[in-house]
Motif scaffolding. Structure first.
Motif, short mmCIF file in Angstrom:
data_model
loop_
_atom_site.label_atom_id
_atom_site.label_comp_id
_atom_site.label_asym_id
_atom_site.label_seq_id
_atom_site.Cartn_x
_atom_site.Cartn_y
_atom_site.Cartn_z
N THR A 17 2.98 -41.68 95.85
CA THR A 17 2.39 -40.94 94.96
C THR A 17 0.98 -41.59 94.24
OG1 THR A 17 4.36 -39.91 94.25
CG2 THR A 17 2.78 -39.63 92.65
N PHE A 18 1.24 -43.00 94.04
CA PHE A 18 0.28 -43.92 93.27
C PHE A 18 -0.90 -43.77 94.24
CE2 PHE A 18 -2.16 -47.39 92.24
CZ PHE A 18 -2.35 -47.27 91.07
N ARG A 19 -0.49 -43.73 95.81
CA ARG A 19 -1.76 -43.87 96.89
C ARG A 19 -2.63 -42.70 96.82
NH1 ARG A 19 -3.53 -47.49 101.08
NH2 ARG A 19 -5.54 -46.28 101.26
N ILE A 20 -1.68 -41.73 96.54
CA ILE A 20 -2.42 -40.26 96.52
C ILE A 20 -3.34 -40.30 95.31
CG2 ILE A 20 -1.93 -37.71 96.06
CD1 ILE A 20 0.59 -38.00 97.77
N PHE A 21 -2.86 -40.75 94.19
CA PHE A 21 -3.64 -41.02 92.91
C PHE A 21 -4.90 -41.72 93.25
CE2 PHE A 21 -5.03 -43.31 89.05
CZ PHE A 21 -5.11 -42.18 88.45
N TRP A 22 -4.68 -42.88 93.96
CA TRP A 22 -5.64 -43.76 93.80
C TRP A 22 -6.88 -43.36 94.99
CZ3 TRP A 22 -7.42 -46.77 90.61
CH2 TRP A 22 -8.40 -47.91 90.85
N SER A 23 -6.35 -42.68 96.15
CA SER A 23 -7.11 -42.47 97.39
C SER A 23 -7.77 -40.97 97.15
CB SER A 23 -6.49 -42.57 98.55
OG SER A 23 -6.11 -44.01 98.80
N ILE A 24 -6.90 -40.05 96.62
CA ILE A 24 -7.49 -38.97 96.70
C ILE A 24 -7.66 -38.12 95.43
CG2 ILE A 24 -6.53 -36.41 97.33
CD1 ILE A 24 -4.70 -37.71 99.38
N VAL A 25 -6.83 -38.30 94.29
CA VAL A 25 -7.18 -37.74 93.03
C VAL A 25 -8.29 -38.47 92.35
CG1 VAL A 25 -6.23 -37.34 90.61
CG2 VAL A 25 -4.68 -37.43 92.65
N VAL A 26 -8.32 -39.58 92.48
CA VAL A 26 -9.78 -40.36 91.73
C VAL A 26 -11.01 -40.02 92.16
CG1 VAL A 26 -10.47 -42.82 91.06
CG2 VAL A 26 -8.21 -42.21 90.56
N PRO A 27 -11.04 -39.91 93.56
CA PRO A 27 -12.41 -39.48 94.03
C PRO A 27 -12.79 -38.14 93.63
CG PRO A 27 -11.36 -40.65 95.75
CD PRO A 27 -10.28 -40.53 94.73
N VAL A 28 -11.88 -37.12 93.57
CA VAL A 28 -11.89 -35.90 93.13
C VAL A 28 -12.12 -35.70 91.68
CG1 VAL A 28 -10.82 -33.53 93.22
CG2 VAL A 28 -10.52 -34.83 95.14
N ALA A 29 -11.60 -36.63 90.93
CA ALA A 29 -11.86 -36.61 89.45
C ALA A 29 -13.07 -37.20 88.97
CB ALA A 29 -10.40 -36.75 88.89
N ARG A 30 -13.59 -37.82 90.01
CA ARG A 30 -14.70 -38.82 89.48
C ARG A 30 -15.76 -38.37 88.52
NH1 ARG A 30 -18.41 -42.12 93.64
NH2 ARG A 30 -19.58 -40.36 93.41
N PRO A 31 -16.15 -37.16 88.66
CA PRO A 31 -17.14 -36.54 87.67
C PRO A 31 -16.60 -36.18 86.33
CG PRO A 31 -17.12 -34.93 89.79
CD PRO A 31 -16.04 -36.18 89.96
N ALA A 32 -15.23 -35.58 86.25
CA ALA A 32 -14.78 -35.70 84.98
C ALA A 32 -14.40 -36.94 84.26
CB ALA A 32 -13.27 -34.99 85.20
N MET A 33 -14.13 -37.81 85.15
CA MET A 33 -14.07 -39.25 84.36
C MET A 33 -15.15 -39.74 83.99
SD MET A 33 -11.46 -40.80 87.63
CE MET A 33 -11.32 -42.36 86.99
N ALA A 34 -16.09 -39.49 84.58
CA ALA A 34 -17.44 -39.82 84.09
C ALA A 34 -17.93 -39.34 83.00
CB ALA A 34 -18.67 -39.80 85.09
N VAL A 35 -17.48 -37.95 82.83
CA VAL A 35 -17.68 -37.31 81.36
C VAL A 35 -16.95 -37.97 80.38
CG1 VAL A 35 -17.68 -35.18 80.13
CG2 VAL A 35 -18.25 -35.10 82.54
#
Lengths: 364, 305
Positions: free
Chosen positions: B209-227
């Motif tokens: 689950t953590f690897r999914i978060f780090w390798s898949i979720v974070v890249p997808v969420a990057r625009p929202a994370m920047a906002v």
């Protein structure tokens, strides 16, 4: 490579009183390509996801080879899955997408590169390895999804409607490629589709599901020639089999003002208790007879396909469009009647399928 | 092993060049087409809006570059003058602006990193993971937004005092390392932007689950994370109420230091404005760096609907 066995596998979704998959018993042989087919909501994708470990199994068991994987997480099942939407990682290149699972498994860089390169060669993706999914066409994405599965060299491939996002022409082309590829690799494959043409053309065997229940599992030819019940008879084949229910009379079944000939033995067994019989006949098993020779029908619509022509007709004495009473006939495209004309249809007795109208089961 | 597949060579729908041309053609049509063309009314409205938005910053520059006497004249000056660097020097002399900027960078940076990380983790959990009590927990988190900050100030200060953190930077960093708004914002974004099949593909590929978060979720969420990073940084930079309670002018953040500048019998407006300008510059830098990501995030959200 391994066998896959469903043993009374059942899945009931929370807040649902009806099982999505109901006591599924199915064995897929080593290296076999089994296609699971059925209408929307029949439980075909759920059964695949149960096998993948993405859906719980409420009762029963699932085995891959000798291993009971019922409660094993997906990563411990040695499977690879191709999703309907391909589920490619959007931020990774084709190469990274294909090598991701191997990296997680701790495979060395050199071997990853070699396996990815081999898969790319097989799938004609060598020129696209550094591209991201958004820069690929639908067909290329589909092949990347296949490549991601191939590089893992799993025991079982699972494919969940992988062609449904492609246009009709590419779908026909790709289904041939997938079938050829899977057979060359010799990997056990479970392929889910709602398209009965895909099922018939790709599968070593076809399993037909309806309402979570397995209706029949057999070779495409057997399913077509000897459907186990009215549902399978109507679902497999395009256009669908003509199915009519009529009163059992001496020598056959009354349809409109005519009688379709059915042998005495099947007639008596199928009509036991109700006096009615359901019969089915495929559009290609009807011949046009001369005036008075056969069942008179009125032509409603003529579909000219070039290689064939289909007549959509209504038997005389039956109100058009009532209770799905129309009869579809495949005929020679060079001699087509016009709408409104009456023609006579002869059925071949050996091609007539007889079903019990109560149980819907086939009567032989 | 090479397998030759029937029709492999003809699988391409269209040559790559043509595909790119096609996309470019559509894009050109969209920009140059009748529906995409902005008229004089649009330009006028946009220009006025831009002027109104930029005027406070411009006025800060103008006021910061004059003396107090020049500012008091009628009509007031509307162009920058040469006294800007003198006023900068005066501001830096009267209050520890340099230290305050460094403190604010540390505080806002730490709060931003913490908030983005923890809110993305929590947002992912609330959006995509199945666990008992998920709805209730989310309601509790969102419910905390309805509690005014002022209500929690006294108990919070008592805790900080017990920990002997008064006048320490951790006193303003730790209480704001995660925000209910951020959790909700990331949850909403991930629900729409992250298909379940992507996570399932990760699970089938063997990721934890953590690897999914780090390798898949974070890249997808990057625009929202920047906002979220931008909003959090701005909020943390402008935060005044809690820092002025927890910190002193000996170890201030920018806003606390600027408050010090404004005190006295005759506040020197020009020095205050010069100090404000100094305090605003880091925010402008952050916006310049993250601006592209933010616009990307807004666009992506719009396209995904």
């Amino acid at each position: 490579m391994a066998t896959v066995t469903f043993e009374q596998a059942t899945r009931i979704y929370p807040r649902s009183d009806r099982p999505a998959v109901d006591a599924l018993d199915l064995r897929i042989e080593d290296g076999e390509l089994l296609v699971v087919v059925g209408p929307s909501g029949c439980g075909k994708s759920t059964s695949l996801r149960m096998l993948a470990g993405l859906e719980e199994v409420d009762t029963g068991a699932i085995r891959i080879g000798d291993r009971d994987v019922t409660d094993a997480p997906p990563k411990d099942r040695d499977i690879a899955m191709v999703f309907q939407s391909y589920a490619l990682y959007p931020h990774m290149t084709v190469e990274q997408n294909m090598g991701f699972a191997l990296r997680l498994a701790g495979v060395g860089k050199a071997e990853i590169a070699q396996r990815v390169a081999e898969a790319a060669r097989i799938l004609d993706l060598e020129d696209y390895l550094q591209r991201r999914p958004k820069a690929l066409s639908g067909g290329q994405r589909q092949r990347v999804a296949m490549g991601r599965a191939i590089v893992r060299q799993p025991q079982v491939f699972l494919m969940d409607e992988p062609l449904s996002n492609l246009d009709a022409k590419l779908r026909v082309q790709t289904r041939t490629q997938i079938a050829a590829l899977v057979r060359r690799l010799g990997t056990t494959t479970v392929y889910v589709t709602h398209d009965q043409v895909e099922a018939m053309t790709m599968g070593d065997r076809v399993a037909v599901l309806k309402d979570g229940l397995l209706q029949q599992c057999d070779t495409p030819a057997t399913i077509y020639e000897r459907p186990a019940n009215v549902f399978v008879a109507g679902f497999i084949g395009s256009p669908a089999m003509n199915i009519v229910t009529g009163e059992a009379v001496d020598g056959g079944v009354r349809v409109g003002t005519s009688v379709l000939p059915v042998d005495r033995d099947r007639l008596s067994r199928a009509s036991a208790g109700t006096g009615r019989v359901t019969v089915g006949f495929r559009p290609e098993c009807l011949d046009l007879g001369g005036p008075g020779d056969g069942v008179p029908v009125v032509v409603d619509v003529v579909e000219q396909l070039g290689s064939d022509a289909y007549l959509y007709t209504t038997p005389e004495g039956v109100q058009a469009g009532v209770g799905g009473s129309g009869v579809v006939v495949r005929i020679d495209p060079r001699q087509v009647p016009v709408p409104g004309q009456t023609v006579w249809l002869r059925t071949r007795e050996d091609s007539l399928h007889v079903f019990d109208p109560v149980t819907q089961a086939r009567v032989d | 092993m090479t397998i030759t597949l029937p029709g492999t060579g003809t699988t391409e729908v269209r040559p790559v060049g043509r595909a790119a041309d096609g996309a470019g053609g559509r894009a050109r049509k969209g920009r140059g087409g009748k529906s995409g063309k902005a008229g004089p009314v649009t330009y006028t409205v946009l220009t006025l809006t831009a002027l109104v938005s930029i005027f406070p910053l411009y006025w800060t520059v103008v006021a910061g570059s004059h003396t107090n006497a020049e500012l008091a004249a009628s009509p007031p000056p509307f162009l920058p003058n040469a006294s800007l660097f003198d006023n900068f020097a005066a501001a830096l002399d009267q209050a520890p602006i340099g230290k305050a900027i460094l403190n604010s960078v540390l505080v806002s940076g730490a709060i931003t990193v913490g908030t983005v990380l923890f809110c993305t983790l929590a947002g992912f959990a609330f959006a995509k993971l199945q666990f008992r009590g998920r709805g209730l927990l989310l309601a509790l988190v969102v419910g905390t937004m309805m509690v005014p900050t002022q209500l929690s100030v006294i108990p919070l200060f008592m805790m900080i005092a017990d920990l002997q953190w008064v006048n320490q930077l951790q006193a303003v960093i730790l209480p704001t390392l995660v925000s209910a708004f951020g959790v909700f914002f990331m949850r909403q974004y991930l629900i729409s932007a992250l298909p379940n099949e992507l996570l399932e593909a990760g699970r089938v590929d063997g990721a934890s689950t953590f690897r999914i978060f780090w390798s898949i979720v974070v890249p997808v969420a990057r625009p929202a994370m920047a906002v979220l990073a931008m909003l959090t940084f701005l909020t943390a930079w402008n935060e005044f109420f809690w820092p002025i309670i927890a910190l002193t002018t000996a170890n201030p953040t920018v806003q606390v230091a600027l408050a010090g500048l404004g005190s006295g019998y005759v506040p020197q407006q020009s020095v205050i404005m010069a100090g404000t300008l100094l305090g605003t510059l880091p925010v402008l830098v952050v916006f310049t760096i993250l601006g592209k990501q933010i616009v990307g995030g807004i666009m992506q959200g719009a396209v995904k609907g």
